[in-house]
Each structure stands twice: as C-alpha cells, then as structure tokens.
Design a protein around this motif. Sequence first.
Motif, PDB file in Angstrom:
ATOM      1  N   GLY A 172       0.225  -1.462  -0.377  1.00 35.12           N
ATOM      2  CA  GLY A 172       0.022   0.117   0.113  1.00 35.12           C
ATOM      3  C   GLY A 172       0.782   1.134  -0.046  1.00 35.12           C
ATOM      4  N   SER A 173       1.705   1.539   1.206  1.00 32.33           N
ATOM      5  CA  SER A 173       2.447   2.877   1.203  1.00 32.33           C
ATOM      6  C   SER A 173       3.461   2.318   2.474  1.00 32.33           C
ATOM      7  N   THR A 174       4.863   2.263   1.402  1.00 31.53           N
ATOM      8  CA  THR A 174       5.731   2.316   2.453  1.00 31.53           C
ATOM      9  C   THR A 174       5.520   2.555   4.345  1.00 31.53           C
ATOM     10  N   MET A 175       5.311   3.393   4.109  1.00 27.36           N
ATOM     11  CA  MET A 175       5.202   4.384   6.050  1.00 27.36           C
ATOM     12  C   MET A 175       4.709   3.579   6.861  1.00 27.36           C
ATOM     13  N   PRO A 176       3.484   3.195   7.086  1.00 26.60           N
ATOM     14  CA  PRO A 176       2.690   2.721   7.679  1.00 26.60           C
ATOM     15  C   PRO A 176       3.403   0.965   8.140  1.00 26.60           C
ATOM     16  N   VAL A 184       0.602   0.723  -4.075  1.00 29.18           N
ATOM     17  CA  VAL A 184      -0.471   1.105  -4.516  1.00 29.18           C
ATOM     18  C   VAL A 184      -1.533   2.550  -3.875  1.00 29.18           C
ATOM     19  N   ALA A 185      -1.275   2.842  -2.442  1.00 33.86           N
ATOM     20  CA  ALA A 185      -1.739   4.193  -2.177  1.00 33.86           C
ATOM     21  C   ALA A 185      -0.701   4.339  -1.641  1.00 33.86           C
ATOM     22  N   GLY A 186       0.407   5.375  -2.470  1.00 34.53           N
ATOM     23  CA  GLY A 186       2.049   6.199  -2.604  1.00 34.53           C
ATOM     24  C   GLY A 186       1.358   7.707  -1.256  1.00 34.53           C
ATOM     25  N   ARG A 187       1.448   8.331  -0.652  1.00 32.34           N
ATOM     26  CA  ARG A 187       1.542   9.009  -0.303  1.00 32.34           C
ATOM     27  C   ARG A 187       2.404  10.146   0.200  1.00 32.34           C
ATOM     28  N   GLY A 188       1.451  11.506  -0.251  1.00 31.51           N
ATOM     29  CA  GLY A 188       2.242  12.544  -0.607  1.00 31.51           C
ATOM     30  C   GLY A 188       2.306  13.967   0.692  1.00 31.51           C
ATOM     31  N   ARG A 189       3.289  14.947   0.794  1.00 35.31           N
ATOM     32  CA  ARG A 189       2.715  15.429   1.559  1.00 35.31           C
ATOM     33  C   ARG A 189       1.377  16.309   1.300  1.00 35.31           C
ATOM     34  N   LEU A 190       0.785  16.840   2.181  1.00 35.13           N
ATOM     35  CA  LEU A 190      -0.459  17.953   2.163  1.00 35.13           C
ATOM     36  C   LEU A 190      -1.347  17.401   1.955  1.00 35.13           C
ATOM     37  N   THR A 226      -1.737  11.879  -3.291  1.00 32.42           N
ATOM     38  CA  THR A 226      -1.224  10.823  -3.075  1.00 32.42           C
ATOM     39  C   THR A 226      -0.025  10.955  -3.835  1.00 32.42           C
ATOM     40  N   TRP A 227       0.669   9.606  -4.477  1.00 34.36           N
ATOM     41  CA  TRP A 227       1.957  10.092  -4.596  1.00 34.36           C
ATOM     42  C   TRP A 227       2.211   8.211  -5.429  1.00 34.36           C
ATOM     43  N   LEU A 228       2.487   8.917  -6.781  1.00 32.86           N
ATOM     44  CA  LEU A 228       2.527   8.072  -7.951  1.00 32.86           C
ATOM     45  C   LEU A 228       3.884   7.040  -8.037  1.00 32.86           C
ATOM     46  N   LEU A 237      12.226   4.700  -7.484  1.00 30.56           N
ATOM     47  CA  LEU A 237      12.357   4.489  -6.197  1.00 30.56           C
ATOM     48  C   LEU A 237      11.821   4.889  -4.613  1.00 30.56           C
ATOM     49  N   THR A 238      10.899   4.194  -4.372  1.00 26.97           N
ATOM     50  CA  THR A 238       9.727   4.472  -3.220  1.00 26.97           C
ATOM     51  C   THR A 238      10.691   3.250  -1.825  1.00 26.97           C
ATOM     52  N   PHE A 239      10.262   4.482  -0.691  1.00 25.20           N
ATOM     53  CA  PHE A 239      11.234   3.720   0.088  1.00 25.20           C
ATOM     54  C   PHE A 239      11.058   4.383   1.588  1.00 25.20           C
ATOM     55  N   SER A 240      11.234   3.692   2.618  1.00 24.84           N
ATOM     56  CA  SER A 240      11.153   4.424   3.848  1.00 24.84           C
ATOM     57  C   SER A 240      12.545   4.206   4.395  1.00 24.84           C
ATOM     58  N   LEU A 241      12.821   5.150   5.960  1.00 23.97           N
ATOM     59  CA  LEU A 241      14.394   4.942   6.665  1.00 23.97           C
ATOM     60  C   LEU A 241      13.304   4.822   7.917  1.00 23.97           C
ATOM     61  N   GLY A 243      10.318  13.827  -3.710  1.00 18.45           N
ATOM     62  CA  GLY A 243       9.503  13.952  -2.606  1.00 18.45           C
ATOM     63  C   GLY A 243       9.756  13.605  -0.881  1.00 18.45           C
ATOM     64  N   ILE A 244       9.589  14.064  -0.496  1.00 17.98           N
ATOM     65  CA  ILE A 244      10.935  13.436   0.336  1.00 17.98           C
ATOM     66  C   ILE A 244       9.687  14.011   1.286  1.00 17.98           C
ATOM     67  N   LEU A 245       9.058  12.698   2.741  1.00 17.92           N
ATOM     68  CA  LEU A 245       7.927  13.186   3.498  1.00 17.92           C
ATOM     69  C   LEU A 245       8.180  12.725   5.127  1.00 17.92           C
ATOM     70  N   ILE A 246       7.844  13.201   6.105  1.00 15.31           N
ATOM     71  CA  ILE A 246       8.395  12.661   7.137  1.00 15.31           C
ATOM     72  C   ILE A 246       7.448  12.816   8.354  1.00 15.31           C
ATOM     73  N   LEU A 281      10.882   8.936   7.614  1.00 15.87           N
ATOM     74  CA  LEU A 281      11.106   9.557   6.581  1.00 15.87           C
ATOM     75  C   LEU A 281      11.201   8.619   4.901  1.00 15.87           C
ATOM     76  N   GLY A 282       9.950   9.405   4.694  1.00 15.11           N
ATOM     77  CA  GLY A 282       9.574   8.312   3.175  1.00 15.11           C
ATOM     78  C   GLY A 282      10.501   9.484   2.376  1.00 15.11           C
ATOM     79  N   ILE A 283      11.105   8.352   1.244  1.00  8.15           N
ATOM     80  CA  ILE A 283      11.100   8.997   0.584  1.00  8.15           C
ATOM     81  C   ILE A 283      10.807   8.452  -1.712  1.00  8.15           C
ATOM     82  N   GLY A 284      10.595   9.848  -2.123  1.00  7.18           N
ATOM     83  CA  GLY A 284       9.710   8.994  -3.777  1.00  7.18           C
ATOM     84  C   GLY A 284      10.801   9.560  -4.742  1.00  7.18           C
ATOM     85  N   LEU A 285      10.880   8.640  -5.113  1.00 10.45           N
ATOM     86  CA  LEU A 285      12.403   9.597  -6.265  1.00 10.45           C
ATOM     87  C   LEU A 285      11.895   8.542  -8.292  1.00 10.45           C
TER      88      LEU A 285
HETATM   89  C1  BTN Z   1       5.663  14.606  -1.550  1.00 10.23           C
HETATM   90  O1  BTN Z   1       4.601  14.548  -1.535  1.00 10.23           O
HETATM   91  O2  BTN Z   1       7.300  15.182  -2.070  1.00 10.23           O
HETATM   92  C2  BTN Z   1       6.254  13.578  -0.336  1.00 10.23           C
HETATM   93  C3  BTN Z   1       6.138  13.009  -1.199  1.00 10.23           C
HETATM   94  C4  BTN Z   1       7.086  11.176  -0.112  1.00 10.23           C
HETATM   95  C5  BTN Z   1       6.888   9.767  -0.959  1.00 10.23           C
HETATM   96  C6  BTN Z   1       7.099   8.720  -0.419  1.00 10.23           C
HETATM   97  S1  BTN Z   1       7.010   7.652  -1.876  1.00 10.23           S
HETATM   98  C7  BTN Z   1       8.035   6.052  -0.302  1.00 10.23           C
HETATM   99  C8  BTN Z   1       6.942   6.932   0.906  1.00 10.23           C
HETATM  100  N1  BTN Z   1       5.982   5.937   1.101  1.00 10.23           N
HETATM  101  C9  BTN Z   1       4.445   6.406   1.152  1.00 10.23           C
HETATM  102  O3  BTN Z   1       3.635   7.133   0.302  1.00 10.23           O
HETATM  103  N2  BTN Z   1       5.222   8.077   0.508  1.00 10.23           N
HETATM  104  C10 BTN Z   1       6.670   7.796   0.502  1.00 10.23           C
END
Ligand code: BTN
Length: 259
Positions: free
Chosen positions: A28-32, A54-60, A63-65, A72-76, A125-128, A142-146
């Motif tokens: 779904g998302s690496t964040m949870p 399939v449910a990538g999350r962005g800031r604000l 969604t994050w495609l 690269l989509t990962f969380s640390l 994008g970077i999500l914390i 720390l989530g990064i999508g590149l």
């Molecule tokens: C932004 O909106 O700029 C931040 C995007 C962060 C996307 C990454 S992808 C890996 C991690 N998992 C998520 O669902 N979101 C972050």
Amino acid sequence: MDLTAETIRQALGTRRFGRPLYYFDEIGSTMPEAARRAAAGEAEGTLVIADAQVAGRGRLGRTWLSAAGVNLTFSLILRPTPEQLRRLPIAVAVAGVRAVRALTGLPAQIKWPNDLVLHDRKFAGILIDTETIGDQMRWAILGIGLNVNLDVAAFPEIRDSATSLATAAGRSWNRTELLARLLTDLEDCYDRSAAEGALLAEWRDYSATLGRRVEARSAAGVEIGLAEAADDDGALLLRRDDGSLRRLLSGEISLRPAD
Ligand code: BTN
C-alpha cells in the motif's frame, strides 16, 4: 530487474542505513509498514522499500504516483535527537541533491521546503512522519519517492509539473546504484546534521528558490514576493512587494520563471 533485495544488499556501502532491509514487490505505502516496524522496536536505519505502491502518500494529503519497475519509493526508520529532527529536511534534501549530481551529473536543486527539482520540475519528494509521547520523540519515518526511469509523458496528472531522471537525461539509470549512493549520502548528512550550522551553506547553494519571485501558499493564505533568504531552521524569508518580510516555516510555493 535492476532493484531487488539482493542487488541492494550487495551494493550497500553504509554502516546503518539499509540494515536491515525489507523489500516488497508491491505494498500500500511503505510509511505505515515502517511505522509498524519502528513500533516493534526495529533499529534506526531499517529500510522498507517497495517496487510499487498502490496507496503512495505525498505531502499535504496528496497521493504519490508509484508505478512498478521504474522508481525509488522507500521509508527509513530514524530515531533522531531533537536537533537532528529539526534539521532533517535540510539533511535529506542535501543528500538527495548530492547523490543525483554524483551519479547522473544532472543539475538537481532543492525547491523550498524540500522538493527536489530539475529545471524547476519536481522529480523527488520527501515526507517525514513523527511519533512522540508527551514531548519525547519515539521515532521518525522518512519517506522518499524519486522518479528515476518514469516516462512522465504517460501520466497526464503530473506531466506538466514533474520529471524523472530518465526524462531529463534521455537515458535510464540503475535504481540500485542510485539507492546505494543515496543511502550513503543520507547517512553522512544525517550524522553531520547535529553539528551547529552543518550543511546550511550547501543547502542554500542548491536552492532553486532563493533569489526568485515566488507565490507562497500556507495556512495563512497566498502571498507573492521575493524569496530573499532562508534562515538556519530552514524557514523561508519572503520579501513582500510592500517591503515587509514574512517568515514561512511550512507551506508550498510556486516558482515564477527565472528572469
Ligand atoms: C511529497 O509529496 O513531495 C512527498 C512524497 C513522498 C513519497 C514517498 S514514496 C515512499 C514513501 N511512501 C509513501 O507513501 N510516501 C513516501
């Protein structure tokens, strides 16, 4: 496949970041997933990486495609000191620019607060997310999508504002090599970020924002002005047209075309 648990393990040059690592073909998302593992006591540096979300999350709340096979989509998991947490956006953005410039030679920059851009188009994008109890920090995720080899032209929802390293360079890149480089730079910048003033000059140097006219949107509304400076906490100092100065700690900006 240029990105598997095995290729990553072989390429890692870090001491802590990426150790251990959990790889998913799809999630779904690496964040949870990372938060769940942090709650279970996993160490700082633990990496949760997925080929597709399939449910990538962005800031604000966006969604994050996260298409399969290209990005690269990962969380640390991090367990920062308050000082490291305060400087985390700066450390991560600097590390991202360093890694992309070193590996690809592309002129990556930072768009305030912490988007990575190429020629004003966002490619990362970077999500914390943080978890605290009382005033005690438990962990940060720390989530990064590149966007690495994504063909942005195929995605109408982002093609006017986004890019990828492949789109910008006209060639594809090995995702494992980029990830290994990025984790090395992240570990280095994170470790240095506790020191007073560290990374700030480099962060300002990489800025695509400073010295430009911008439209800033925050909870307080929309304002236009000159992005005059950034202070040591990463806040943007916006010079309004009436001469007054506004300090923005968070929000979002649009860059006006360079003169
Ligand atoms: C932004 O909106 O700029 C931040 C995007 C962060 C996307 C990454 S992808 C890996 C991690 N998992 C998520 O669902 N979101 C972050």
